[in-house]
Design a protein around this motif. Structure first.
Motif, PDB file in Angstrom:
ATOM      1  N   THR A   1       0.835  -1.207   0.000  1.00 23.69           N
ATOM      2  CA  THR A   1       0.000   0.000   0.000  1.00 23.69           C
ATOM      3  C   THR A   1       0.867   1.253   0.000  1.00 23.69           C
ATOM      4  O   THR A   1       0.598   2.203  -0.736  1.00 23.69           O
ATOM      5  N   ARG A   2       1.910   1.253   0.813  1.00 25.89           N
ATOM      6  CA  ARG A   2       2.842   2.394   0.845  1.00 25.89           C
ATOM      7  C   ARG A   2       3.446   2.627  -0.546  1.00 25.89           C
ATOM      8  O   ARG A   2       3.490   3.752  -1.026  1.00 25.89           O
ATOM      9  N   GLN A   3       3.890   1.537  -1.176  1.00 29.61           N
ATOM     10  CA  GLN A   3       4.500   1.658  -2.498  1.00 29.61           C
ATOM     11  C   GLN A   3       3.490   2.157  -3.532  1.00 29.61           C
ATOM     12  O   GLN A   3       3.824   2.967  -4.399  1.00 29.61           O
ATOM     13  N   PHE A   4       2.254   1.679  -3.405  1.00 29.07           N
ATOM     14  CA  PHE A   4       1.178   2.119  -4.308  1.00 29.07           C
ATOM     15  C   PHE A   4       0.946   3.629  -4.173  1.00 29.07           C
ATOM     16  O   PHE A   4       0.843   4.345  -5.174  1.00 29.07           O
ATOM     17  N   ILE A   5       0.912   4.117  -2.934  1.00 27.80           N
ATOM     18  CA  ILE A   5       0.705   5.550  -2.676  1.00 27.80           C
ATOM     19  C   ILE A   5       1.869   6.357  -3.266  1.00 27.80           C
ATOM     20  O   ILE A   5       1.661   7.387  -3.921  1.00 27.80           O
ATOM     21  N   ILE A   6       3.078   5.881  -3.052  1.00 28.96           N
ATOM     22  CA  ILE A   6       4.265   6.571  -3.566  1.00 28.96           C
ATOM     23  C   ILE A   6       4.219   6.656  -5.096  1.00 28.96           C
ATOM     24  O   ILE A   6       4.413   7.724  -5.685  1.00 28.96           O
ATOM     25  N   GLU A   7       3.957   5.538  -5.744  1.00 31.99           N
ATOM     26  CA  GLU A   7       3.956   5.495  -7.213  1.00 31.99           C
ATOM     27  C   GLU A   7       2.850   6.368  -7.811  1.00 31.99           C
ATOM     28  O   GLU A   7       3.062   7.029  -8.826  1.00 31.99           O
ATOM     29  N   LYS A   8       1.694   6.374  -7.171  1.00 34.50           N
ATOM     30  CA  LYS A   8       0.571   7.154  -7.708  1.00 34.50           C
ATOM     31  C   LYS A   8       0.750   8.656  -7.490  1.00 34.50           C
ATOM     32  O   LYS A   8       0.252   9.464  -8.274  1.00 34.50           O
TER      33      LYS A   8
ATOM     34  N   PHE B   1       1.415   6.540   6.335  1.00 36.29           N
ATOM     35  CA  PHE B   1       2.425   7.599   6.469  1.00 36.29           C
ATOM     36  C   PHE B   1       2.025   8.511   7.621  1.00 36.29           C
ATOM     37  O   PHE B   1       0.851   8.788   7.812  1.00 36.29           O
ATOM     38  N   LYS B   2       3.016   8.995   8.372  1.00 35.37           N
ATOM     39  CA  LYS B   2       2.721   9.862   9.513  1.00 35.37           C
ATOM     40  C   LYS B   2       2.043  11.154   9.082  1.00 35.37           C
ATOM     41  O   LYS B   2       1.142  11.641   9.737  1.00 35.37           O
ATOM     42  N   ASN B   3       2.528  11.704   7.963  1.00 37.05           N
ATOM     43  CA  ASN B   3       2.019  12.990   7.491  1.00 37.05           C
ATOM     44  C   ASN B   3       2.411  13.192   6.032  1.00 37.05           C
ATOM     45  O   ASN B   3       3.054  12.335   5.432  1.00 37.05           O
ATOM     46  N   LYS B   4       2.047  14.336   5.496  1.00 35.28           N
ATOM     47  CA  LYS B   4       2.361  14.641   4.096  1.00 35.28           C
ATOM     48  C   LYS B   4       3.869  14.732   3.877  1.00 35.28           C
ATOM     49  O   LYS B   4       4.375  14.369   2.809  1.00 35.28           O
ATOM     50  N   ASP B   5       4.594  15.202   4.893  1.00 32.31           N
ATOM     51  CA  ASP B   5       6.057  15.289   4.793  1.00 32.31           C
ATOM     52  C   ASP B   5       6.665  13.932   4.465  1.00 32.31           C
ATOM     53  O   ASP B   5       7.546  13.826   3.611  1.00 32.31           O
ATOM     54  N   GLU B   6       6.200  12.915   5.177  1.00 31.48           N
ATOM     55  CA  GLU B   6       6.748  11.574   4.973  1.00 31.48           C
ATOM     56  C   GLU B   6       6.440  11.056   3.570  1.00 31.48           C
ATOM     57  O   GLU B   6       7.277  10.397   2.944  1.00 31.48           O
ATOM     58  N   VAL B   7       5.256  11.368   3.067  1.00 30.10           N
ATOM     59  CA  VAL B   7       4.907  10.979   1.688  1.00 30.10           C
ATOM     60  C   VAL B   7       5.844  11.699   0.728  1.00 30.10           C
ATOM     61  O   VAL B   7       6.418  11.075  -0.190  1.00 30.10           O
ATOM     62  N   ALA B   8       6.027  13.002   0.917  1.00 32.89           N
ATOM     63  CA  ALA B   8       6.862  13.811   0.021  1.00 32.89           C
ATOM     64  C   ALA B   8       8.303  13.307  -0.021  1.00 32.89           C
ATOM     65  O   ALA B   8       8.911  13.223  -1.090  1.00 32.89           O
ATOM     66  N   ILE B   9       8.848  12.963   1.130  1.00 34.74           N
ATOM     67  CA  ILE B   9      10.231  12.469   1.199  1.00 34.74           C
ATOM     68  C   ILE B   9      10.350  11.121   0.494  1.00 34.74           C
ATOM     69  O   ILE B   9      11.284  10.886  -0.279  1.00 34.74           O
TER      70      ILE B   9
END
Length: 199
Positions: A12-19, A52-60
């Motif tokens: 799921t994390r990888q899916f969010i990152i890729e999308k 993800f903890k927050n948007k920052d973590e997604v962005a990184i």
């Protein structure tokens, strides 16, 4: 040897990152909202923050993903080249097509992140800084290797030329994105090619 299958959370994390990678790289950190993330993934806000903890973590995570994609693309092009000069000449050839599907959507993630995160996001600034310093070190290594193999002049200062190569590449990317003048792309990359040929 068995390779571990990613668990549901990792997938799921990888899916969010890729999308969301194309969105962050195009709209930037500030311009990407949680609504953009949920729209791209079709997941709820709770699902995003459950991974993800927050948007920052997604962005990184997204920056690292886009950077890795760029690095793999460069490594693939350079793998068939034998000399240091040939490896360096991959850069003008690749960046001639930085608006194509070869590159992460939105262009060079290093420049995009460095410009936006300069004063607003110290964590993103730091990882962008590390990425550009690693790139600089790699260019210095190739230039020095070329000097050892008599491809380049012994008087060439590797540190100076490495910075010049990066400045020309990133300056070109910024100029073309800002002005939309893609007709300048070929001449600017020819200038980079001439710089490398004259090292």
């Amino acid at each position: 040897m068995k390779t571990e299958t990613p668990n549901k959370s990792e997938r799921t994390r990888q899916f969010i990152i890729e999308k969301t990678a194309p969105i962050f790289n195009t709209k930037g950190y500030a311009g990407t909202s949680i609504s953009d993330i949920t729209a791209a993934t079709k997941l709820t806000k709770g699902s995003i923050y459950g991974n993800f903890k927050n948007k920052d973590e997604v962005a990184i995570s997204v920056f690292k993903f886009n950077l890795h994609k760029l690095q793999l693309m460069i490594a693939k092009e350079q793998s068939s080249k034998k000399t240091a000069k040939e490896k360096l000449l991959c850069f003008p050839e690749l960046y001639l097509h930085f608006l194509s599907e070869k590159f992460p959507v939105g262009g060079c993630p290093i420049m995009n992140t460095a410009i936006e995160a300069d004063d607003t996001h110290p964590q993103l600034k730091e990882i962008a800084k590390k990425a550009i310093l690693a790139w600089n070190d790699n260019l210095i290594y190739l230039i020095n290797k070329g000097k050892e193999q008599n491809e380049f002049k012994t008087t060439t200062i590797a540190e100076e030329k490495a910075l010049l190569i990066i400045a020309l590449i990133e300056g070109t990317v910024m100029l073309i994105k800002l002005t939309g003048r893609t007709d300048h792309l070929k001449s600017l990359m020819n200038s980079l090619k001439a710089l490398i040929e004259d090292l």
